[in-house]
Motif scaffolding. Structure first.
Motif, PDB file in Angstrom:
ATOM      1  N   VAL A 180       0.829  -1.205   0.000  1.00 44.09           N
ATOM      2  CA  VAL A 180       0.000   0.000   0.000  1.00 44.09           C
ATOM      3  C   VAL A 180       0.864   1.255   0.000  1.00 44.09           C
ATOM      4  N   ASP A 181       1.912   1.276   0.799  1.00 40.41           N
ATOM      5  CA  ASP A 181       2.809   2.435   0.806  1.00 40.41           C
ATOM      6  C   ASP A 181       3.420   2.664  -0.576  1.00 40.41           C
ATOM      7  N   ALA A 182       3.825   1.598  -1.247  1.00 37.39           N
ATOM      8  CA  ALA A 182       4.407   1.722  -2.588  1.00 37.39           C
ATOM      9  C   ALA A 182       3.375   2.244  -3.577  1.00 37.39           C
ATOM     10  N   TYR A 183       2.153   1.757  -3.478  1.00 32.96           N
ATOM     11  CA  TYR A 183       1.079   2.220  -4.362  1.00 32.96           C
ATOM     12  C   TYR A 183       0.808   3.706  -4.140  1.00 32.96           C
ATOM     13  N   LEU A 184       0.678   4.105  -2.902  1.00 31.80           N
ATOM     14  CA  LEU A 184       0.402   5.516  -2.608  1.00 31.80           C
ATOM     15  C   LEU A 184       1.534   6.407  -3.089  1.00 31.80           C
ATOM     16  N   SER A 185       2.747   5.958  -2.903  1.00 33.14           N
ATOM     17  CA  SER A 185       3.904   6.722  -3.358  1.00 33.14           C
ATOM     18  C   SER A 185       3.927   6.836  -4.882  1.00 33.14           C
ATOM     19  N   ALA A 186       3.624   5.749  -5.565  1.00 32.39           N
ATOM     20  CA  ALA A 186       3.655   5.735  -7.035  1.00 32.39           C
ATOM     21  C   ALA A 186       2.551   6.594  -7.636  1.00 32.39           C
ATOM     22  N   THR A 187       1.406   6.636  -6.984  1.00 35.84           N
ATOM     23  CA  THR A 187       0.259   7.357  -7.559  1.00 35.84           C
ATOM     24  C   THR A 187       0.075   8.761  -7.009  1.00 35.84           C
ATOM     25  N   GLY A 188       0.685   9.039  -5.877  1.00 34.31           N
ATOM     26  CA  GLY A 188       0.495  10.341  -5.252  1.00 34.31           C
ATOM     27  C   GLY A 188      -0.861  10.486  -4.574  1.00 34.31           C
ATOM     28  N   ARG A 189      -1.603   9.413  -4.496  1.00 33.45           N
ATOM     29  CA  ARG A 189      -2.916   9.443  -3.845  1.00 33.45           C
ATOM     30  C   ARG A 189      -2.778   9.352  -2.334  1.00 33.45           C
ATOM     31  N   THR A 190      -3.801   9.806  -1.653  1.00 31.81           N
ATOM     32  CA  THR A 190      -3.897   9.579  -0.217  1.00 31.81           C
ATOM     33  C   THR A 190      -4.583   8.230  -0.020  1.00 31.81           C
ATOM     34  N   ALA A 191      -4.528   7.727   1.185  1.00 31.97           N
ATOM     35  CA  ALA A 191      -5.207   6.470   1.474  1.00 31.97           C
ATOM     36  C   ALA A 191      -6.707   6.599   1.200  1.00 31.97           C
ATOM     37  N   ALA A 192      -7.284   7.709   1.568  1.00 35.15           N
ATOM     38  CA  ALA A 192      -8.713   7.924   1.331  1.00 35.15           C
ATOM     39  C   ALA A 192      -9.028   7.939  -0.163  1.00 35.15           C
ATOM     40  N   GLU A 193      -8.186   8.571  -0.955  1.00 38.24           N
ATOM     41  CA  GLU A 193      -8.401   8.618  -2.401  1.00 38.24           C
ATOM     42  C   GLU A 193      -8.241   7.247  -3.059  1.00 38.24           C
ATOM     43  N   ALA A 194      -7.434   6.402  -2.451  1.00 39.83           N
ATOM     44  CA  ALA A 194      -7.144   5.094  -3.030  1.00 39.83           C
ATOM     45  C   ALA A 194      -8.167   4.023  -2.662  1.00 39.83           C
ATOM     46  N   LEU A 195      -9.066   4.307  -1.750  1.00 38.87           N
ATOM     47  CA  LEU A 195     -10.024   3.288  -1.305  1.00 38.87           C
ATOM     48  C   LEU A 195     -10.800   2.617  -2.439  1.00 38.87           C
ATOM     49  N   PRO A 196     -11.272   3.351  -3.438  1.00 41.35           N
ATOM     50  CA  PRO A 196     -12.036   2.675  -4.494  1.00 41.35           C
ATOM     51  C   PRO A 196     -11.169   1.972  -5.550  1.00 41.35           C
ATOM     52  N   ALA A 197      -9.869   2.062  -5.429  1.00 44.06           N
ATOM     53  CA  ALA A 197      -8.983   1.449  -6.429  1.00 44.06           C
ATOM     54  C   ALA A 197      -9.147  -0.070  -6.437  1.00 44.06           C
ATOM     55  N   ASP A 198      -9.062  -0.641  -7.622  1.00 45.23           N
ATOM     56  CA  ASP A 198      -9.127  -2.090  -7.772  1.00 45.23           C
ATOM     57  C   ASP A 198      -7.887  -2.718  -7.139  1.00 45.23           C
TER      58      ASP A 198
END
Length: 81
Positions: free
Chosen positions: A50-68
């Motif tokens: 999750v940390d790697a995903y957030l770093s790669a996308t620049g999203r916050t955890a809240a913004e990433a919730l609907p991600a597949d």
């Protein structure tokens, strides 16, 4: 430990949850088959993904919730490797 957990990302079924997320000691305690992981390994690797995903996308955890989930894992693994 990371590679071992990642190797089990496609394993499904609640009977496998304890071993892959909580580790072998918990799996054995509840009658599941151990898979060679220490306590909490699944949580630690999940946090790293999750940390790697957030770093790669620049999203916050809240913004990433609907991600597949496949998008999260693939993006994270591309970032880590």
């Amino acid at each position: 430990m990371f590679a071992k957990v990642v190797s089990g990302l496609e394993v499904t079924g609640m009977r496998n949850f304890a071993a892959w997320v909580h580790g072998d000691a918990t799996a054995a305690r509840f009658g599941a088959t151990p898979v060679g992981l220490p306590t909490g390994a699944g949580y630690a690797v999940g946090n790293r993904l999750v940390d790697a995903y957030l770093s790669a996308t620049g999203r916050t955890a809240a913004e990433a919730l609907p991600a597949d989930s496949r998008e999260v894992v693939d993006t994270a693994l591309d970032r880590i490797r």
